[in-house]
Design a protein around this motif. Structure first.
Motif, PDB file in Angstrom:
ATOM      1  N   THR A 117      -3.773  -9.187  -1.018  1.00 26.33           N
ATOM      2  CA  THR A 117      -3.042  -9.720  -2.164  1.00 26.33           C
ATOM      3  C   THR A 117      -3.939 -10.608  -3.017  1.00 26.33           C
ATOM      4  OG1 THR A 117      -0.987  -9.632  -0.890  1.00 26.33           O
ATOM      5  CG2 THR A 117      -0.994 -11.014  -2.858  1.00 26.33           C
ATOM      6  N   PHE A 118      -4.746 -11.447  -2.380  1.00 27.93           N
ATOM      7  CA  PHE A 118      -5.666 -12.305  -3.137  1.00 27.93           C
ATOM      8  C   PHE A 118      -6.719 -11.475  -3.874  1.00 27.93           C
ATOM      9  CE2 PHE A 118      -4.280 -15.903  -0.394  1.00 27.93           C
ATOM     10  CZ  PHE A 118      -3.895 -16.743  -1.420  1.00 27.93           C
ATOM     11  N   ILE A 119      -7.257 -10.461  -3.219  1.00 26.85           N
ATOM     12  CA  ILE A 119      -8.257  -9.614  -3.878  1.00 26.85           C
ATOM     13  C   ILE A 119      -7.630  -8.887  -5.061  1.00 26.85           C
ATOM     14  CG2 ILE A 119      -9.749  -7.595  -3.596  1.00 26.85           C
ATOM     15  CD1 ILE A 119     -10.221  -8.503  -0.715  1.00 26.85           C
ATOM     16  N   LEU A 120      -6.403  -8.388  -4.893  1.00 24.91           N
ATOM     17  CA  LEU A 120      -5.718  -7.726  -5.998  1.00 24.91           C
ATOM     18  C   LEU A 120      -5.468  -8.695  -7.148  1.00 24.91           C
ATOM     19  CD1 LEU A 120      -4.381  -5.052  -6.946  1.00 24.91           C
ATOM     20  CD2 LEU A 120      -2.240  -6.092  -6.233  1.00 24.91           C
ATOM     21  N   GLY A 121      -5.102  -9.932  -6.835  1.00 26.73           N
ATOM     22  CA  GLY A 121      -4.911 -10.934  -7.890  1.00 26.73           C
ATOM     23  C   GLY A 121      -6.196 -11.178  -8.667  1.00 26.73           C
ATOM     24  N   LEU A 152     -13.209  -1.726  -5.483  1.00 23.03           N
ATOM     25  CA  LEU A 152     -12.715  -1.824  -6.860  1.00 23.03           C
ATOM     26  C   LEU A 152     -13.170  -3.122  -7.513  1.00 23.03           C
ATOM     27  CD1 LEU A 152     -11.004  -0.400  -8.993  1.00 23.03           C
ATOM     28  CD2 LEU A 152      -9.013  -1.546  -8.039  1.00 23.03           C
ATOM     29  N   LEU A 153     -13.138  -4.211  -6.772  1.00 16.59           N
ATOM     30  CA  LEU A 153     -13.610  -5.493  -7.293  1.00 16.59           C
ATOM     31  C   LEU A 153     -15.107  -5.437  -7.614  1.00 16.59           C
ATOM     32  CD1 LEU A 153     -12.895  -8.434  -7.940  1.00 16.59           C
ATOM     33  CD2 LEU A 153     -13.426  -8.983  -5.567  1.00 16.59           C
ATOM     34  N   ILE A 154     -15.873  -4.777  -6.772  1.00 16.51           N
ATOM     35  CA  ILE A 154     -17.310  -4.631  -7.028  1.00 16.51           C
ATOM     36  C   ILE A 154     -17.540  -3.853  -8.324  1.00 16.51           C
ATOM     37  CG2 ILE A 154     -19.424  -3.482  -6.230  1.00 16.51           C
ATOM     38  CD1 ILE A 154     -18.511  -4.178  -3.360  1.00 16.51           C
ATOM     39  N   TYR A 155     -16.825  -2.758  -8.493  1.00 15.66           N
ATOM     40  CA  TYR A 155     -17.023  -1.938  -9.684  1.00 15.66           C
ATOM     41  C   TYR A 155     -16.537  -2.637 -10.952  1.00 15.66           C
ATOM     42  CZ  TYR A 155     -18.586   2.130  -7.118  1.00 15.66           C
ATOM     43  OH  TYR A 155     -19.320   2.990  -6.354  1.00 15.66           O
ATOM     44  N   ILE A 205      -8.646  -8.993  -9.008  1.00 17.47           N
ATOM     45  CA  ILE A 205      -8.897  -7.777  -9.785  1.00 17.47           C
ATOM     46  C   ILE A 205      -8.047  -7.768 -11.053  1.00 17.47           C
ATOM     47  CG2 ILE A 205      -8.565  -5.267  -9.795  1.00 17.47           C
ATOM     48  CD1 ILE A 205      -9.399  -5.316  -6.826  1.00 17.47           C
ATOM     49  N   ILE A 206      -6.771  -8.072 -10.921  1.00 15.19           N
ATOM     50  CA  ILE A 206      -5.885  -8.075 -12.088  1.00 15.19           C
ATOM     51  C   ILE A 206      -6.331  -9.130 -13.088  1.00 15.19           C
ATOM     52  CG2 ILE A 206      -3.524  -8.545 -12.860  1.00 15.19           C
ATOM     53  CD1 ILE A 206      -2.571  -7.271 -10.227  1.00 15.19           C
ATOM     54  N   SER A 207      -6.709 -10.294 -12.595  1.00 12.85           N
ATOM     55  CA  SER A 207      -7.180 -11.351 -13.482  1.00 12.85           C
ATOM     56  C   SER A 207      -8.448 -10.925 -14.227  1.00 12.85           C
ATOM     57  CB  SER A 207      -7.441 -12.609 -12.663  1.00 12.85           C
ATOM     58  OG  SER A 207      -7.937 -13.632 -13.461  1.00 12.85           O
ATOM     59  N   LYS A 208      -9.391 -10.266 -13.522  1.00  9.12           N
ATOM     60  CA  LYS A 208     -10.619  -9.792 -14.170  1.00  9.12           C
ATOM     61  C   LYS A 208     -10.315  -8.728 -15.211  1.00  9.12           C
ATOM     62  CE  LYS A 208     -14.363 -10.624 -10.949  1.00  9.12           C
ATOM     63  NZ  LYS A 208     -15.253 -11.277 -11.887  1.00  9.12           N
ATOM     64  N   VAL A 209      -9.424  -7.800 -14.885  1.00  4.55           N
ATOM     65  CA  VAL A 209      -9.081  -6.741 -15.836  1.00  4.55           C
ATOM     66  C   VAL A 209      -8.402  -7.335 -17.070  1.00  4.55           C
ATOM     67  CG1 VAL A 209      -7.593  -4.731 -16.192  1.00  4.55           C
ATOM     68  CG2 VAL A 209      -8.994  -4.879 -14.149  1.00  4.55           C
ATOM     69  N   LEU A 210      -7.516  -8.292 -16.872  1.00  6.23           N
ATOM     70  CA  LEU A 210      -6.867  -8.931 -18.015  1.00  6.23           C
ATOM     71  C   LEU A 210      -7.863  -9.701 -18.867  1.00  6.23           C
ATOM     72  CD1 LEU A 210      -3.521 -10.217 -16.459  1.00  6.23           C
ATOM     73  CD2 LEU A 210      -3.836  -8.348 -18.083  1.00  6.23           C
ATOM     74  N   SER A 211      -8.814 -10.350 -18.232  1.00  6.38           N
ATOM     75  CA  SER A 211      -9.813 -11.081 -19.011  1.00  6.38           C
ATOM     76  C   SER A 211     -10.768 -10.127 -19.724  1.00  6.38           C
ATOM     77  CB  SER A 211     -10.590 -12.046 -18.126  1.00  6.38           C
ATOM     78  OG  SER A 211     -11.423 -11.349 -17.235  1.00  6.38           O
ATOM     79  N   LEU A 212     -11.045  -8.964 -19.132  1.00  8.59           N
ATOM     80  CA  LEU A 212     -11.918  -7.992 -19.778  1.00  8.59           C
ATOM     81  C   LEU A 212     -11.236  -7.312 -20.958  1.00  8.59           C
ATOM     82  CD1 LEU A 212     -13.575  -6.206 -16.724  1.00  8.59           C
ATOM     83  CD2 LEU A 212     -14.687  -7.734 -18.348  1.00  8.59           C
ATOM     84  N   SER A 213      -9.969  -6.995 -20.794  1.00  7.45           N
ATOM     85  CA  SER A 213      -9.289  -6.228 -21.838  1.00  7.45           C
ATOM     86  C   SER A 213      -8.547  -7.098 -22.835  1.00  7.45           C
ATOM     87  CB  SER A 213      -8.322  -5.231 -21.207  1.00  7.45           C
ATOM     88  OG  SER A 213      -7.324  -5.934 -20.484  1.00  7.45           O
ATOM     89  N   GLY A 214      -8.341  -8.383 -22.496  1.00  7.81           N
ATOM     90  CA  GLY A 214      -7.568  -9.238 -23.382  1.00  7.81           C
ATOM     91  C   GLY A 214      -8.267  -9.595 -24.666  1.00  7.81           C
ATOM     92  N   ARG A 215      -9.559  -9.890 -24.604  1.00  4.28           N
ATOM     93  CA  ARG A 215     -10.354 -10.266 -25.769  1.00  4.28           C
ATOM     94  C   ARG A 215      -9.717 -11.363 -26.592  1.00  4.28           C
ATOM     95  NH1 ARG A 215     -13.185  -4.841 -28.083  1.00  4.28           N
ATOM     96  NH2 ARG A 215     -13.957  -4.145 -26.095  1.00  4.28           N
ATOM     97  N   GLY A 216      -9.225 -12.370 -25.903  1.00  5.20           N
ATOM     98  CA  GLY A 216      -8.689 -13.528 -26.597  1.00  5.20           C
ATOM     99  C   GLY A 216      -7.214 -13.461 -26.902  1.00  5.20           C
ATOM    100  N   SER A 217      -6.596 -12.282 -26.793  1.00 12.84           N
ATOM    101  CA  SER A 217      -5.176 -12.197 -27.103  1.00 12.84           C
ATOM    102  C   SER A 217      -4.319 -12.767 -25.975  1.00 12.84           C
ATOM    103  CB  SER A 217      -4.777 -10.745 -27.381  1.00 12.84           C
ATOM    104  OG  SER A 217      -4.970  -9.972 -26.223  1.00 12.84           O
ATOM    105  N   PHE A 224     -11.205   8.851  -8.097  1.00 12.74           N
ATOM    106  CA  PHE A 224     -10.552   9.153  -9.367  1.00 12.74           C
ATOM    107  C   PHE A 224     -10.097   7.874 -10.070  1.00 12.74           C
ATOM    108  CE2 PHE A 224      -9.807  13.010  -6.804  1.00 12.74           C
ATOM    109  CZ  PHE A 224     -10.511  13.902  -7.596  1.00 12.74           C
ATOM    110  N   ILE A 225      -9.634   6.910  -9.299  1.00 12.02           N
ATOM    111  CA  ILE A 225      -9.219   5.625  -9.876  1.00 12.02           C
ATOM    112  C   ILE A 225     -10.419   4.941 -10.521  1.00 12.02           C
ATOM    113  CG2 ILE A 225      -8.377   3.318  -9.306  1.00 12.02           C
ATOM    114  CD1 ILE A 225      -6.714   4.695  -7.064  1.00 12.02           C
ATOM    115  N   ILE A 226     -11.538   4.903  -9.829  1.00 13.52           N
ATOM    116  CA  ILE A 226     -12.762   4.314 -10.379  1.00 13.52           C
ATOM    117  C   ILE A 226     -13.172   5.051 -11.656  1.00 13.52           C
ATOM    118  CG2 ILE A 226     -15.228   3.912  -9.968  1.00 13.52           C
ATOM    119  CD1 ILE A 226     -13.513   2.011  -8.415  1.00 13.52           C
TER     120      ILE A 226
END
Length: 167
Positions: free
Chosen positions: A42-46, A106-109, A48-60, A150-152
């Protein structure tokens, strides 16, 4: 009993027997092991989600709201009945370990994505070989880790198509 479960996962039986041998007949130890691995997942998934949101958010999306969103999404994931089932059944420990390996990969990638420079930081051949060899463990442990490549691929494809400005 004549009820049997035949699966195409050769390592699952050996892994479960090893865990059963180590933990013996102590139900508390099975629950504790499953719960600890589930909390780590659960912590690793959190993260990952935080990194993806920070990567795709671009300030929004502000960092505070993305942190809350990551916590809520990872809590929903952790309390979903499909994930709780693997914590409840001692014979389904392999699913938790498969999630652990795949989430770490997934976190590494995802940490290799560089949105500012619109690139992916490539992994060295040695690192890719180690990841591939380690990936064989969850691959032979549970059948549903087959979809992980496929997910990667789709994560990298979506960043290449929708987030990088060079396309």
């Amino acid at each position: 009993s004549s009820i049997s479960n035949v699966r195409g996962t050769p390592l699952d039986t050996l892994f479960c027997l090893t865990v059963f041998l180590c933990l013996g007949k102590h139900v508390f130890l099975y629950r504790l092991f499953s719960l600890i691995v589930h909390i780590i997942n659960t912590f690793i998934l959190g993260i990952i989600i935080s990194k993806v949101l920070s990567l795709s958010g671009r300030g929004s999306v502000t960092s505070l709201s993305s942190g809350y969103l990551a916590c809520i999404l990872s809590l929903i994931w952790s309390l979903h009945p499909v994930n709780v089932e693997s914590v409840l059944f001692a014979t389904n420990i392999g699913a938790l370990v498969t999630y652990l390996f795949c989430l770490i990969f997934l976190l590494i990638y995802i940490s290799r994505i560089d949105v500012k420079n619109n690139t992916f930081k490539p992994l060295k051949v040695r690192d890719l070989t180690i990841i591939f060899i380690l990936y064989l463990f969850p691959l032979f442990l549970n059948e549903y880790s087959v979809t992980f490549p496929f997910i990667i691929f789709f994560i990298f494809f979506s960043f290449r198509m929708f987030h990088f400005k060079k396309n």
